[in-house]
Scaffold this motif. Sequence first.
Motif, PDB file in Angstrom:
ATOM      1  N   ARG A  50       0.832  -1.204   0.000  1.00 25.59           N
ATOM      2  CA  ARG A  50       0.000   0.000   0.000  1.00 25.59           C
ATOM      3  C   ARG A  50       0.865   1.253   0.000  1.00 25.59           C
ATOM      4  O   ARG A  50       0.577   2.225  -0.699  1.00 25.59           O
ATOM      5  CB  ARG A  50      -0.922  -0.001   1.231  1.00 25.59           C
ATOM      6  CG  ARG A  50      -2.078  -0.988   1.146  1.00 25.59           C
ATOM      7  CD  ARG A  50      -3.141  -0.661   2.188  1.00 25.59           C
ATOM      8  NE  ARG A  50      -2.610  -0.686   3.548  1.00 25.59           N
ATOM      9  CZ  ARG A  50      -2.557  -1.760   4.316  1.00 25.59           C
ATOM     10  NH1 ARG A  50      -3.000  -2.924   3.851  1.00 25.59           N
ATOM     11  NH2 ARG A  50      -2.065  -1.698   5.537  1.00 25.59           N
ATOM     12  N   ALA A  51       1.938   1.212   0.764  1.00 25.76           N
ATOM     13  CA  ALA A  51       2.838   2.371   0.814  1.00 25.76           C
ATOM     14  C   ALA A  51       3.506   2.590  -0.539  1.00 25.76           C
ATOM     15  O   ALA A  51       3.669   3.737  -0.979  1.00 25.76           O
ATOM     16  CB  ALA A  51       3.888   2.160   1.901  1.00 25.76           C
ATOM     17  N   PHE A  52       3.866   1.499  -1.215  1.00 30.18           N
ATOM     18  CA  PHE A  52       4.512   1.607  -2.528  1.00 30.18           C
ATOM     19  C   PHE A  52       3.546   2.196  -3.550  1.00 30.18           C
ATOM     20  O   PHE A  52       3.909   3.113  -4.305  1.00 30.18           O
ATOM     21  CB  PHE A  52       4.989   0.224  -2.977  1.00 30.18           C
ATOM     22  CG  PHE A  52       5.628   0.189  -4.336  1.00 30.18           C
ATOM     23  CD1 PHE A  52       6.592   1.118  -4.693  1.00 30.18           C
ATOM     24  CD2 PHE A  52       5.260  -0.780  -5.256  1.00 30.18           C
ATOM     25  CE1 PHE A  52       7.202   1.079  -5.953  1.00 30.18           C
ATOM     26  CE2 PHE A  52       5.852  -0.829  -6.511  1.00 30.18           C
ATOM     27  CZ  PHE A  52       6.817   0.104  -6.856  1.00 30.18           C
ATOM     28  N   GLU A  53       2.327   1.713  -3.573  1.00 28.52           N
ATOM     29  CA  GLU A  53       1.362   2.242  -4.542  1.00 28.52           C
ATOM     30  C   GLU A  53       1.043   3.704  -4.247  1.00 28.52           C
ATOM     31  O   GLU A  53       0.879   4.512  -5.172  1.00 28.52           O
ATOM     32  CB  GLU A  53       0.097   1.390  -4.547  1.00 28.52           C
ATOM     33  CG  GLU A  53      -0.758   1.608  -5.783  1.00 28.52           C
ATOM     34  CD  GLU A  53      -1.688   0.461  -6.060  1.00 28.52           C
ATOM     35  OE1 GLU A  53      -1.600  -0.148  -7.138  1.00 28.52           O
ATOM     36  OE2 GLU A  53      -2.531   0.176  -5.178  1.00 28.52           O
ATOM     37  N   GLN A  54       0.973   4.067  -2.987  1.00 25.77           N
ATOM     38  CA  GLN A  54       0.757   5.461  -2.626  1.00 25.77           C
ATOM     39  C   GLN A  54       1.926   6.321  -3.097  1.00 25.77           C
ATOM     40  O   GLN A  54       1.736   7.443  -3.577  1.00 25.77           O
ATOM     41  CB  GLN A  54       0.586   5.595  -1.111  1.00 25.77           C
ATOM     42  CG  GLN A  54       0.409   7.030  -0.619  1.00 25.77           C
ATOM     43  CD  GLN A  54      -0.844   7.687  -1.141  1.00 25.77           C
ATOM     44  OE1 GLN A  54      -1.860   7.018  -1.307  1.00 25.77           O
ATOM     45  NE2 GLN A  54      -0.786   8.982  -1.414  1.00 25.77           N
ATOM     46  N   GLN A  55       3.127   5.776  -3.000  1.00 24.89           N
ATOM     47  CA  GLN A  55       4.302   6.513  -3.455  1.00 24.89           C
ATOM     48  C   GLN A  55       4.257   6.721  -4.971  1.00 24.89           C
ATOM     49  O   GLN A  55       4.590   7.806  -5.470  1.00 24.89           O
ATOM     50  CB  GLN A  55       5.573   5.770  -3.054  1.00 24.89           C
ATOM     51  CG  GLN A  55       6.844   6.564  -3.294  1.00 24.89           C
ATOM     52  CD  GLN A  55       8.076   5.856  -2.762  1.00 24.89           C
ATOM     53  OE1 GLN A  55       8.017   4.683  -2.380  1.00 24.89           O
ATOM     54  NE2 GLN A  55       9.190   6.566  -2.716  1.00 24.89           N
ATOM     55  N   LEU A  56       3.841   5.706  -5.711  1.00 22.61           N
ATOM     56  CA  LEU A  56       3.709   5.853  -7.163  1.00 22.61           C
ATOM     57  C   LEU A  56       2.688   6.936  -7.505  1.00 22.61           C
ATOM     58  O   LEU A  56       2.887   7.719  -8.443  1.00 22.61           O
ATOM     59  CB  LEU A  56       3.305   4.524  -7.801  1.00 22.61           C
ATOM     60  CG  LEU A  56       4.313   3.377  -7.721  1.00 22.61           C
ATOM     61  CD1 LEU A  56       3.758   2.136  -8.415  1.00 22.61           C
ATOM     62  CD2 LEU A  56       5.656   3.769  -8.328  1.00 22.61           C
ATOM     63  N   GLU A  57       1.601   6.975  -6.756  1.00 20.23           N
ATOM     64  CA  GLU A  57       0.585   7.998  -6.998  1.00 20.23           C
ATOM     65  C   GLU A  57       1.156   9.388  -6.753  1.00 20.23           C
ATOM     66  O   GLU A  57       0.928  10.318  -7.530  1.00 20.23           O
ATOM     67  CB  GLU A  57      -0.624   7.758  -6.103  1.00 20.23           C
ATOM     68  CG  GLU A  57      -1.729   8.784  -6.296  1.00 20.23           C
ATOM     69  CD  GLU A  57      -2.951   8.509  -5.444  1.00 20.23           C
ATOM     70  OE1 GLU A  57      -3.839   9.380  -5.394  1.00 20.23           O
ATOM     71  OE2 GLU A  57      -3.011   7.423  -4.835  1.00 20.23           O
TER      72      GLU A  57
END
Length: 386
Positions: A50-57
Amino acid sequence: MGITVRFMLLLLPIVAGALTLVLMAEPAAEPNARAAIERPPPVVLSEEERAFEQQLEEIGAGLDGTVGIAVVDADTGRAYEFNGDALLPQQSVSKLWVALTALSQVDDGELDLAEPVTIRREDLTVFYQPLRDIVRTRGSFPTNFRDLMERALARSDNSANDRLLRRVGGPDEVQDWIDEHRLDGVRFGTDERTKQSGIAGLTWRQDYSYGNAFYEARDQVPADERRAAFEAYLADPIDGATPVGLARALAALARGELLSPRSTRLIRDILAETRSGPRRLKAGAPEGWRVQHKTGTGQFYDGEQSGYNDVGIVTAPDGSDYAIAVMIGRTRESYAARMTMMQAVTRATAEFHRTRGATDAGDGEQGGGEQGDGEQGDGEQGDGTA
């Protein structure tokens, strides 16, 4: 014996009637019909995911323009994305599909990359094509299809790509290969000369391949016509693809699902030698990581660029593969801002891999642009190329 025959005669109408009912109840499948591809069930993401996808966003939303990002873990097939289902222009990323189609024909015994071919003036296209200088100097250039494939991928030579495309059977053959391998979210489009002419509001003429003829013709297109052509391309790009579609396709390539082992090694080795875009995805890779990638750079109009991309397979020191697709559909941002954004995606992916590895260990598990960018696709002098 007579009783048996009479019994069979009485039984036949009953069997025939039953078969008729079965056939009426279950209509025959259409020829060559394919079962619908079901999307995998929703995946519950871990805290790290979740943290990785938030970072991509955050990375994607930080650039002014239309941005799509996808990262696929080749081992698990799990995708992490921001605007990953947007259909965006590939530009020279589409050269990948020509090369993959050619190598598939090699695997099937239909093409020998050592087959000789001669590049002549009538084979030249538009924008970045180092072969043009050779042909202009020598009159022609004898070579083979392996050399053309390497030039098309590693140097993004448009003439090399279009000649290889004709050899494999043209755009329809490439799209058929994409469809046969169920690479959802990927269009091929057409050859470079046709595509780039259409984006500029022109119809291709062979004399456009010489000197500055294409640029001069493009400058003569009325502003409203050129704007309409530019916007039409961006609204429904003939070579459109989604970041998730591209990343899933590259992950399948990394897993060896698209080509033979020999052909898979060949194309990955060529992509490792890509000269364009050294300051895009590749510049964000930590020491020890390997990047095999293909860039794409579109045309400018009125200070705005259509398509600025980099896609590839990045490999961690432990051999783990991640497929990354970063696509900018349109933007007015500086080259520096675009490249910084792409580098951030690579760094975030590497950090995600490191974090997951640390977590697994704790659980006891086994764990084109400007000249400085090395591109020929900046500004009006080399757009629609690398």
